[in-house]
Write a protein that holds these residues in place. Structure first.
Motif, mmCIF file in Angstrom:
data_model
loop_
_atom_site.group_PDB
_atom_site.id
_atom_site.type_symbol
_atom_site.label_atom_id
_atom_site.label_comp_id
_atom_site.label_asym_id
_atom_site.label_seq_id
_atom_site.Cartn_x
_atom_site.Cartn_y
_atom_site.Cartn_z
ATOM 1 N N SER A 35 0.828 -1.205 0.000
ATOM 2 C CA SER A 35 0.000 0.000 0.000
ATOM 3 C C SER A 35 0.863 1.255 0.000
ATOM 4 C CB SER A 35 -0.928 -0.008 1.216
ATOM 5 O OG SER A 35 -1.710 1.172 1.264
ATOM 6 N N ASN A 36 1.952 1.207 0.733
ATOM 7 C CA ASN A 36 2.849 2.356 0.819
ATOM 8 C C ASN A 36 3.464 2.710 -0.535
ATOM 9 O OD1 ASN A 36 4.414 4.311 2.484
ATOM 10 N ND2 ASN A 36 6.151 3.048 1.871
ATOM 11 N N LEU A 37 3.686 1.692 -1.367
ATOM 12 C CA LEU A 37 4.311 1.928 -2.667
ATOM 13 C C LEU A 37 3.445 2.764 -3.597
ATOM 14 C CD1 LEU A 37 5.850 -1.595 -3.439
ATOM 15 C CD2 LEU A 37 6.978 0.403 -2.451
ATOM 16 N N SER A 38 2.140 2.792 -3.356
ATOM 17 C CA SER A 38 1.237 3.542 -4.237
ATOM 18 C C SER A 38 1.106 5.011 -3.843
ATOM 19 C CB SER A 38 -0.163 2.893 -4.231
ATOM 20 O OG SER A 38 -0.782 3.057 -2.964
ATOM 21 N N ASP A 39 1.607 5.389 -2.671
ATOM 22 C CA ASP A 39 1.409 6.758 -2.193
ATOM 23 C C ASP A 39 2.094 7.833 -3.043
ATOM 24 O OD1 ASP A 39 -0.331 6.085 -0.183
ATOM 25 O OD2 ASP A 39 1.195 5.986 1.389
ATOM 26 N N GLN B 61 -3.872 3.658 -17.462
ATOM 27 C CA GLN B 61 -2.871 2.601 -17.421
ATOM 28 C C GLN B 61 -1.698 2.923 -18.326
ATOM 29 O OE1 GLN B 61 -6.004 -0.407 -18.075
ATOM 30 N NE2 GLN B 61 -4.955 -1.604 -16.524
ATOM 31 N N TYR B 62 -1.962 3.573 -19.439
ATOM 32 C CA TYR B 62 -0.873 4.018 -20.313
ATOM 33 C C TYR B 62 0.005 5.016 -19.579
ATOM 34 C CZ TYR B 62 1.430 6.894 -23.831
ATOM 35 O OH TYR B 62 2.346 7.610 -24.534
ATOM 36 N N ALA B 63 -0.623 5.949 -18.840
ATOM 37 C CA ALA B 63 0.139 6.928 -18.063
ATOM 38 C C ALA B 63 0.970 6.230 -16.998
ATOM 39 C CB ALA B 63 -0.808 7.935 -17.419
ATOM 40 N N GLY B 64 0.396 5.169 -16.408
ATOM 41 C CA GLY B 64 1.141 4.413 -15.415
ATOM 42 C C GLY B 64 2.367 3.758 -16.012
ATOM 43 N N ASN B 65 2.249 3.228 -17.223
ATOM 44 C CA ASN B 65 3.402 2.657 -17.911
ATOM 45 C C ASN B 65 4.402 3.738 -18.262
ATOM 46 O OD1 ASN B 65 3.237 -0.417 -19.019
ATOM 47 N ND2 ASN B 65 1.229 0.375 -18.487
ATOM 48 N N PHE B 66 3.888 4.912 -18.694
ATOM 49 C CA PHE B 66 4.764 6.032 -19.037
ATOM 50 C C PHE B 66 5.473 6.535 -17.782
ATOM 51 C CE2 PHE B 66 5.560 10.585 -19.734
ATOM 52 C CZ PHE B 66 6.306 10.509 -20.892
ATOM 53 N N GLY B 67 4.717 6.557 -16.658
ATOM 54 C CA GLY B 67 5.313 6.981 -15.403
ATOM 55 C C GLY B 67 6.346 6.000 -14.891
ATOM 56 N N GLY B 68 6.257 4.772 -15.375
ATOM 57 C CA GLY B 68 7.260 3.760 -15.065
ATOM 58 C C GLY B 68 7.397 3.492 -13.587
ATOM 59 N N ASP B 69 8.611 3.688 -13.070
ATOM 60 C CA ASP B 69 8.925 3.303 -11.711
ATOM 61 C C ASP B 69 8.206 4.150 -10.665
ATOM 62 O OD1 ASP B 69 10.572 1.429 -12.809
ATOM 63 O OD2 ASP B 69 12.358 2.670 -12.691
ATOM 64 N N ILE B 70 7.749 5.353 -11.033
ATOM 65 C CA ILE B 70 7.020 6.180 -10.072
ATOM 66 C C ILE B 70 5.650 5.561 -9.824
ATOM 67 C CG2 ILE B 70 6.036 8.456 -9.637
ATOM 68 C CD1 ILE B 70 8.219 9.626 -11.373
ATOM 69 N N ALA B 71 4.965 5.190 -10.902
ATOM 70 C CA ALA B 71 3.638 4.593 -10.762
ATOM 71 C C ALA B 71 3.718 3.152 -10.287
ATOM 72 C CB ALA B 71 2.892 4.657 -12.095
ATOM 73 N N ASN B 72 4.799 2.469 -10.611
ATOM 74 C CA ASN B 72 4.972 1.052 -10.277
ATOM 75 C C ASN B 72 6.358 0.821 -9.708
ATOM 76 O OD1 ASN B 72 3.188 -1.178 -10.497
ATOM 77 N ND2 ASN B 72 2.842 -0.640 -12.623
ATOM 78 N N PRO B 73 6.580 1.158 -8.430
ATOM 79 C CA PRO B 73 7.932 1.057 -7.867
ATOM 80 C C PRO B 73 8.536 -0.336 -7.931
ATOM 81 C CG PRO B 73 6.510 2.343 -6.424
ATOM 82 C CD PRO B 73 5.621 1.738 -7.472
ATOM 83 N N ILE B 74 7.706 -1.369 -8.048
ATOM 84 C CA ILE B 74 8.240 -2.727 -8.140
ATOM 85 C C ILE B 74 9.127 -2.863 -9.378
ATOM 86 C CG2 ILE B 74 7.606 -5.169 -8.435
ATOM 87 C CD1 ILE B 74 5.145 -4.666 -6.756
ATOM 88 N N LEU B 75 8.889 -2.010 -10.382
ATOM 89 C CA LEU B 75 9.698 -2.068 -11.597
ATOM 90 C C LEU B 75 11.146 -1.641 -11.357
ATOM 91 C CD1 LEU B 75 7.159 -0.605 -14.199
ATOM 92 C CD2 LEU B 75 7.799 -2.986 -13.858
ATOM 93 N N TYR B 76 11.431 -1.062 -10.200
ATOM 94 C CA TYR B 76 12.818 -0.770 -9.854
ATOM 95 C C TYR B 76 13.636 -2.057 -9.712
ATOM 96 C CZ TYR B 76 12.370 4.240 -8.804
ATOM 97 O OH TYR B 76 12.204 5.594 -8.888
ATOM 98 N N VAL B 77 12.960 -3.152 -9.419
ATOM 99 C CA VAL B 77 13.652 -4.427 -9.198
ATOM 100 C C VAL B 77 14.047 -5.004 -10.554
ATOM 101 C CG1 VAL B 77 13.489 -6.740 -8.204
ATOM 102 C CG2 VAL B 77 12.306 -4.814 -7.104
ATOM 103 N N ASN B 78 15.330 -5.050 -10.824
ATOM 104 C CA ASN B 78 15.804 -5.523 -12.129
ATOM 105 C C ASN B 78 15.865 -7.039 -12.219
ATOM 106 O OD1 ASN B 78 16.190 -2.941 -13.307
ATOM 107 N ND2 ASN B 78 18.127 -2.705 -12.182
ATOM 108 N N HIS B 79 15.946 -7.711 -11.073
ATOM 109 C CA HIS B 79 16.002 -9.172 -11.078
ATOM 110 C C HIS B 79 14.602 -9.701 -11.378
ATOM 111 C CE1 HIS B 79 16.376 -13.255 -9.140
ATOM 112 N NE2 HIS B 79 17.455 -13.216 -9.899
ATOM 113 N N VAL B 80 14.430 -10.285 -12.560
ATOM 114 C CA VAL B 80 13.099 -10.643 -13.057
ATOM 115 C C VAL B 80 12.365 -11.620 -12.139
ATOM 116 C CG1 VAL B 80 11.820 -11.699 -14.964
ATOM 117 C CG2 VAL B 80 13.709 -10.131 -15.441
ATOM 118 N N PRO B 81 12.977 -12.718 -11.673
ATOM 119 C CA PRO B 81 12.241 -13.626 -10.778
ATOM 120 C C PRO B 81 11.757 -12.927 -9.503
ATOM 121 C CG PRO B 81 14.195 -14.709 -11.636
ATOM 122 C CD PRO B 81 14.305 -13.265 -12.019
ATOM 123 N N THR B 82 12.587 -12.055 -8.946
ATOM 124 C CA THR B 82 12.180 -11.332 -7.736
ATOM 125 C C THR B 82 11.035 -10.383 -8.042
ATOM 126 O OG1 THR B 82 14.443 -11.437 -6.862
ATOM 127 C CG2 THR B 82 12.966 -9.792 -5.907
#
Length: 231
Positions: A79-83, A164-185
């Protein structure tokens, strides 16, 4: 690295797809609330099947194994990641006080709250809000557009696809999990997020068997999204 394994390439591809879909659906806003009902019903049935086979059993197992307090900590973390994205959309909507509150909430929960595991923000008067770019577009006067059910993602609309397009454009801000480069994690985090959210829905009342579940969910989604814009 192969081009198709590049996360940047993947994000750009998703952004292009969402952009094309958004433009197409936005052009169809005068065709009614549900011009794609045939497709939507099939996709809704597909999603229900995936949920029955994968996510519901996983959520039941998760709740059986993880104690209530542990589930609360995990939910708070996600939940915190979406703030931050919420704070940005509050700012875009002109709600400066809420934007500051949500940014402060993220800062407090990420530090004092040990990475968001503990919801300190609510305890000190920084309540949780949930805003996305679809709500921001609604505040700007962009119409909801037609209803559409997406594979795995569930209910959406013309305006929702633009969000959702804006979320993809926003990348790591909208989806902080995308900061994780290790794909399995990263995939494990996404799956845990989905299971966590599904587990919170297990105790919701079941619809009567004679009800048209598709129509009820469609009307609830469209109505609730408009109400969120008005709040």
């Amino acid at each position: 690295m192969d081009t198709f394994d590049d996360p940047t390439y993947s994000r750009r591809a998703r952004s292009c797809i969402f952009a094309l879909l958004s433009l197409f659906l936005a052009a169809c806003t005068t065709t009614g609330v549900d011009p794609y009902e045939g497709f939507n019903r099939k996709m809704s049935s597909f999603n229900t099947g995936v949920d029955t086979a994968i996510f519901k059993p996983a959520a039941q197992g998760y709740r059986a194994v993880v104690p209530s307090q542990g589930r609360t900590l995990i939910f708070n973390f996600f939940s915190n990641l979406s703030d931050p994205w919420t704070a940005i959309n509050q700012l875009l909507q002109g709600r400066l006080q809420n934007a500051g509150s949500d940014a402060g909430r993220f800062l407090v929960n990420s530090t004092v709250g040990i990475g968001g595991l503990i919801d300190v923000g609510t305890k000190i008067g920084l309540p949780k809000h949930q805003e996305d770019f679809g709500q921001t577009l609604g505040v700007w006067g962009v119409p909801q557009g037609p209803y559409i059910v997406l594979p795995m993602l569930g209910p959406s609309s013309g305006r929702g696809l633009i969000s959702q397009y804006a979320g993809n454009f926003g990348g790591d801000i909208a989806n902080p999990i995308l900061y994780v480069n290790h794909v399995p994690t990263r995939n494990s985090l996404f799956f845990t997020l989905l299971v966590t959210m599904r587990a919170r829905q297990l105790d919701q009342p079941q619809l009567p068997p004679q009800a048209d579940r598709y129509v009820l969910l469609r009307d609830f989604y469209m109505r609730s999204r408009e109400q969120q814009v008005q709040q």
